[in-house]
Design a protein around this motif. Structure first.
Motif, PDB file in Angstrom:
ATOM      1  N   GLU A  64       0.820  -1.212   0.000  1.00 33.19           N
ATOM      2  CA  GLU A  64       0.000   0.000   0.000  1.00 33.19           C
ATOM      3  C   GLU A  64       0.855   1.263   0.000  1.00 33.19           C
ATOM      4  OE1 GLU A  64      -2.513  -0.468   3.421  1.00 33.19           O
ATOM      5  OE2 GLU A  64      -3.703  -2.050   2.459  1.00 33.19           O
ATOM      6  N   THR A  65       1.937   1.245   0.765  1.00 32.28           N
ATOM      7  CA  THR A  65       2.801   2.424   0.872  1.00 32.28           C
ATOM      8  C   THR A  65       3.540   2.697  -0.431  1.00 32.28           C
ATOM      9  OG1 THR A  65       3.088   2.023   3.238  1.00 32.28           O
ATOM     10  CG2 THR A  65       4.686   3.474   2.181  1.00 32.28           C
ATOM     11  N   LEU A  66       4.085   1.639  -1.034  1.00 29.40           N
ATOM     12  CA  LEU A  66       4.895   1.823  -2.240  1.00 29.40           C
ATOM     13  C   LEU A  66       4.119   1.564  -3.536  1.00 29.40           C
ATOM     14  CD1 LEU A  66       8.370   0.439  -1.118  1.00 29.40           C
ATOM     15  CD2 LEU A  66       7.540   2.788  -1.192  1.00 29.40           C
ATOM     16  N   LYS A  67       2.848   1.259  -3.409  1.00 30.01           N
ATOM     17  CA  LYS A  67       1.957   1.116  -4.563  1.00 30.01           C
ATOM     18  C   LYS A  67       2.488   0.121  -5.602  1.00 30.01           C
ATOM     19  CE  LYS A  67      -0.102   5.578  -3.776  1.00 30.01           C
ATOM     20  NZ  LYS A  67      -0.618   5.123  -2.523  1.00 30.01           N
ATOM     21  N   HIS A  68       2.791  -1.082  -5.094  1.00 27.44           N
ATOM     22  CA  HIS A  68       3.154  -2.183  -5.978  1.00 27.44           C
ATOM     23  C   HIS A  68       2.582  -3.488  -5.428  1.00 27.44           C
ATOM     24  CE1 HIS A  68       6.249  -3.055  -3.089  1.00 27.44           C
ATOM     25  NE2 HIS A  68       7.102  -2.148  -3.518  1.00 27.44           N
ATOM     26  N   CYS A  69       2.880  -4.610  -6.056  1.00 25.59           N
ATOM     27  CA  CYS A  69       2.153  -5.857  -5.794  1.00 25.59           C
ATOM     28  C   CYS A  69       2.819  -6.795  -4.795  1.00 25.59           C
ATOM     29  CB  CYS A  69       1.931  -6.603  -7.109  1.00 25.59           C
ATOM     30  SG  CYS A  69       3.458  -7.250  -7.824  1.00 25.59           S
TER      31      CYS A  69
END
Length: 108
Positions: A28-33
């Motif tokens: 969520e923080t780094l917007k990746h999977c």
């Protein structure tokens, strides 16, 4: 790890993400999977680590997520929205890999 002096002092920290909650927060923080790696970690196929930075030594900001496969190779290092590591981030990850006996794949 501390780098620089005075106003340019930067503190770096690398810690392992050990559960689904930690992976979800990183995702969520780094917007990746990276949250989707929970089962790979649970099976022992890889470990996931978080590189964080602080200017004051107390308030750390997540900068990069690092995947280490079971062969001890760093196979991914990605920041916000999958950006590549900056030169200072890459230097910290490379130094950590060397001290931990890990290999950094050349395409990183």
């Amino acid at each position: 790890v501390q780098r620089g002096q005075g106003d340019s002092k930067v503190f770096w920290r690398i810690n392992q993400l050990r559960n689904a909650k930690d992976l979800q927060l990183e995702s969520e923080t780094l917007k990746h999977c990276v949250a989707s790696y929970h089962w790979s970690c649970a099976r022992g196929d890889c470990t996931i680590w978080s590189l964080s930075r602080s200017r004051d030594g107390a308030n750390f900001e997540r900068r990069q997520t690092i995947e280490v496969n079971k062969k001890g190779q760093i196979v991914q290092c990605r920041g916000l929205a999958n950006r590549d590591p900056s030169v200072p981030e890459r230097a910290i990850v490379t130094a950590w890999a060397k001290s931990a006996g890990l290999d950094v794949l050349s395409y990183l």
